[in-house]
Design a protein around this motif. Structure first.
Motif, mmCIF file in Angstrom:
data_model
loop_
_atom_site.group_PDB
_atom_site.id
_atom_site.type_symbol
_atom_site.label_atom_id
_atom_site.label_comp_id
_atom_site.label_asym_id
_atom_site.label_seq_id
_atom_site.Cartn_x
_atom_site.Cartn_y
_atom_site.Cartn_z
ATOM 1 N N TYR A 82 71.589 11.658 -21.295
ATOM 2 C CA TYR A 82 71.480 10.881 -22.530
ATOM 3 C C TYR A 82 70.066 10.817 -23.098
ATOM 4 C CZ TYR A 82 76.183 9.368 -21.436
ATOM 5 O OH TYR A 82 77.514 9.344 -21.160
ATOM 6 N N LEU A 83 69.091 10.484 -22.259
ATOM 7 C CA LEU A 83 67.741 10.288 -22.776
ATOM 8 C C LEU A 83 67.078 11.596 -23.179
ATOM 9 C CD1 LEU A 83 65.582 8.209 -23.416
ATOM 10 C CD2 LEU A 83 64.659 8.582 -21.123
ATOM 11 N N LEU A 84 67.152 12.611 -22.328
ATOM 12 C CA LEU A 84 66.509 13.890 -22.637
ATOM 13 C C LEU A 84 67.008 14.496 -23.945
ATOM 14 C CD1 LEU A 84 64.493 16.083 -21.746
ATOM 15 C CD2 LEU A 84 66.383 17.155 -20.499
ATOM 16 N N PRO A 85 68.327 14.593 -24.177
ATOM 17 C CA PRO A 85 68.782 15.152 -25.460
ATOM 18 C C PRO A 85 68.365 14.301 -26.665
ATOM 19 C CG PRO A 85 70.565 15.207 -23.879
ATOM 20 C CD PRO A 85 69.460 14.418 -23.256
ATOM 21 N N SER A 86 68.382 12.983 -26.515
ATOM 22 C CA SER A 86 67.986 12.115 -27.627
ATOM 23 C C SER A 86 66.517 12.315 -27.982
ATOM 24 C CB SER A 86 68.224 10.648 -27.272
ATOM 25 O OG SER A 86 69.577 10.426 -27.014
ATOM 26 N N ALA A 112 68.298 21.865 -32.860
ATOM 27 C CA ALA A 112 67.582 22.774 -31.956
ATOM 28 C C ALA A 112 67.031 22.015 -30.752
ATOM 29 C CB ALA A 112 66.458 23.478 -32.699
ATOM 30 N N GLY A 113 66.453 20.831 -30.974
ATOM 31 C CA GLY A 113 65.940 20.025 -29.870
ATOM 32 C C GLY A 113 67.037 19.603 -28.913
ATOM 33 N N PHE A 114 68.182 19.226 -29.460
ATOM 34 C CA PHE A 114 69.320 18.850 -28.629
ATOM 35 C C PHE A 114 69.782 20.036 -27.782
ATOM 36 C CE2 PHE A 114 73.847 18.438 -27.809
ATOM 37 C CZ PHE A 114 73.903 17.173 -27.239
ATOM 38 N N CYS A 115 69.881 21.206 -28.396
ATOM 39 C CA CYS A 115 70.318 22.405 -27.662
ATOM 40 C C CYS A 115 69.322 22.786 -26.567
ATOM 41 C CB CYS A 115 70.526 23.568 -28.625
ATOM 42 S SG CYS A 115 71.936 23.331 -29.719
ATOM 43 N N ILE A 116 68.033 22.672 -26.864
ATOM 44 C CA ILE A 116 67.014 22.969 -25.859
ATOM 45 C C ILE A 116 67.130 21.997 -24.689
ATOM 46 C CG2 ILE A 116 64.520 22.898 -25.413
ATOM 47 C CD1 ILE A 116 64.188 24.071 -28.278
ATOM 48 N N ALA A 117 67.361 20.720 -24.981
ATOM 49 C CA ALA A 117 67.522 19.724 -23.920
ATOM 50 C C ALA A 117 68.754 20.025 -23.080
ATOM 51 C CB ALA A 117 67.625 18.326 -24.519
#
Length: 144
Positions: A82-86, A112-117
């Motif tokens: 939860y925290l990392l993707p957010s 893109a940030g969500f996918c990288i996480a």
């Protein structure tokens, strides 16, 4: 430790498939399906199918096991899921906005940030550890 009971559905060579032995949740109210208190209870909700876990103790089908997970593992899993993707979605949106991408760029940066996480979480290979042991009232009377 967070604990829950599970019933053995199948067992072979150190791997057992278990399903919830009792109804999940604490039973304190009618909102068990959305309660955040029962960590393992949510994992073993009534809509979830049986899962495989490693078990070094010989067990028989129908036997009840006590599954446990440390609070630290549950906390790390929550951070990773939860925290990392957010945070990465916000970072991606912020970077895209500072580069002059506007609203569309911010949305694309967030995606893109969500996918990288998500990829980072998968590449770590970390998963919470469930330990299983026989309950005191198991059919064979063996203690953990």
């Amino acid at each position: 430790m967070i604990e829950t009971s599970a019933r053995v559905v199948s067992a072979e060579s150190g791997v057992v498939r278990v399903e919830p032995a009792t109804e999940s949740g604490c039973g304190g109210c009618k909102s068990r399906s959305s309660c955040g208190v029962s960590g393992l209870g949510k994992y073993f909700s009534s809509t979830r199918s049986a899962i495989e876990i490693r078990c070094d103790v010989p067990v028989a089908i129908g036997e009840e096991l006590q599954l446990s997970m440390s609070e630290g593992d549950l906390f790390k899993a929550g951070l990773l899921a939860y925290l990392l993707p957010s945070v990465m979605a916000l970072v991606g949106a912020g970077i895209a906005t500072t580069l002059g991408g506007g609203d569309v760029g911010a949305v694309l940066g967030a995606v893109a940030g969500f996918c990288i996480a998500f990829l980072l979480a998968r590449w770590t290979g970390w998963a919470p550890t469930l330990s299983a042991h026989k309950t005191n009232h198991s059919t064979e009377g063996v203690t953990p």
